[in-house]
Design a protein around this motif. Structure first.
Motif, mmCIF file in Angstrom:
data_model
loop_
_atom_site.group_PDB
_atom_site.id
_atom_site.type_symbol
_atom_site.label_atom_id
_atom_site.label_comp_id
_atom_site.label_asym_id
_atom_site.label_seq_id
_atom_site.Cartn_x
_atom_site.Cartn_y
_atom_site.Cartn_z
ATOM 1 N N UNK A 213 0.843 -1.193 0.000
ATOM 2 C CA UNK A 213 0.000 0.000 0.000
ATOM 3 C C UNK A 213 0.878 1.243 0.000
ATOM 4 N N UNK A 214 0.592 2.198 -0.887
ATOM 5 C CA UNK A 214 1.440 3.389 -1.010
ATOM 6 C C UNK A 214 0.605 4.578 -1.442
ATOM 7 N N UNK A 215 1.281 5.725 -1.605
ATOM 8 C CA UNK A 215 0.668 6.945 -2.103
ATOM 9 C C UNK A 215 1.621 7.644 -3.040
ATOM 10 N N UNK A 216 1.902 8.941 -2.739
ATOM 11 C CA UNK A 216 2.909 9.760 -3.415
ATOM 12 C C UNK A 216 2.443 10.273 -4.779
ATOM 13 N N UNK A 217 2.056 9.389 -5.674
ATOM 14 C CA UNK A 217 1.534 9.797 -6.976
ATOM 15 C C UNK A 217 0.025 9.962 -6.846
#
Length: 287
Positions: A213-217
């Motif tokens: 699970x990630x974000x950033x973009x």
């Protein structure tokens, strides 16, 4: 199990320009002039209200709660999130939460503010955090570091990956701010991506997470398990941004039973509604 995943909240807080300097001053002016209108307060309130009414077993926040890691921004973020901060919550930092050196040490502002929800440290010298929620193990990494110039490059040290793989002996969900994969139409610049993500993915193949699970973009997607990254990669950024032609924003609920189901929620007409997830095969993007 139902995992609710939000990211890149960038909660607005008016700051005195006299309290900022260097990169933080430039970053804050950029936020006020270009990005503030994309994160309206009405959307933020709608997100908190929507999540408060949804059923979930774990809430994961994958970073960027602030804009320039100012102390008042951390206080503001905690206040806004207070209805959602429970023992079911797991938070990791994003690059904007490490924007300034004073946000990193010796008494890091992120840990000072959200220490109750970042899990337990598995190594005193490395950022590897763990938390068991509802019988599921969540592992958190910090891919961020304060860079004097205006860039957002990420990096996860090989020893962090090695230590994690050596310690974790059960299925786990890995949470980190930077993507490990991008769709072909969303390829990041070298000043924005995780610099060594190819090596990280290669190491993870020996004991892959169930989910990454990630974000950033700031656009949503789900990369399905593939040959090189044999695990799903889910991006819920930005959960507090208005969608436009270049950004499909919102958040996900991942339901894990005998199979995995993905639900996506987007802001529309003053509220969050459920819509179709955006799926990609691994071959439709790059590591």
């Amino acid at each position: 199990m139902k995992i609710l995943h939000i990211s890149d909240l960038h909660f607005p807080k008016k700051l005195s320009l006299f309290s900022l300097r260097g990169k933080a001053l430039v970053g804050y002016l950029n936020y006020r002039l270009r990005r503030k209108s994309k994160h309206p307060l009405v959307l933020i309130s709608a997100m908190i209200e929507a999540i408060s009414k949804l059923e979930y077993d774990a809430l994961v926040i994958s970073g960027d709660l602030t804009n320039v890691s100012h102390p008042r921004e951390f206080e503001n973020a905690k206040e806004i999130l207070s209805p959602l901060l429970t023992d079911k919550t797991f938070i990791i930092p994003g690059n904007h939460d490490r924007y300034q050196k004073r946000a990193i040490g010796p008494n890091p502002l992120f840990e000072k503010t959200f220490g109750e929800w970042i899990g337990n440290s598995l190594d005193s010298n490395l950022y590897i955090r763990s938390k068991n929620i509802g019988g599921k193990l969540f592992i958190g990494w910090d891919s961020n570091f304060a860079i004097p110039r205006i860039t957002a490059t990420g990096y996860v040290a090989p020893e962090v990956v090695q230590k994690t793989l050596g310690l974790v002996k059960e299925p786990y969900v890995l949470v980190c701010h930077h993507p490990l994969w991008n769709p072909t139409n969303e390829i990041e610049s070298k000043g924005h991506w995780m610099a060594n993500r190819g090596e990280v993915v290669k190491q993870l193949k020996t004991n892959p997470p169930f989910l990454y699970l990630h974000g950033h973009t700031h656009t949503n997607w789900v990369k399905l398990p593939g040959k090189d990254a044999p695990f799903a990669i889910v991006n819920s950024a930005s959960s507090t941004r208005l969608s436009d032609r270049s950004h499909e924003c919102g958040f996900h609920i991942i339901e894990i039973e005998k199979s995995v189901q993905y639900r996506r929620f987007i802001y529309s007409e003053d509220k969050f509604i459920e819509t179709n997830p955006i799926f990609y095969e691994e071959s439709e993007g790059v590591i």
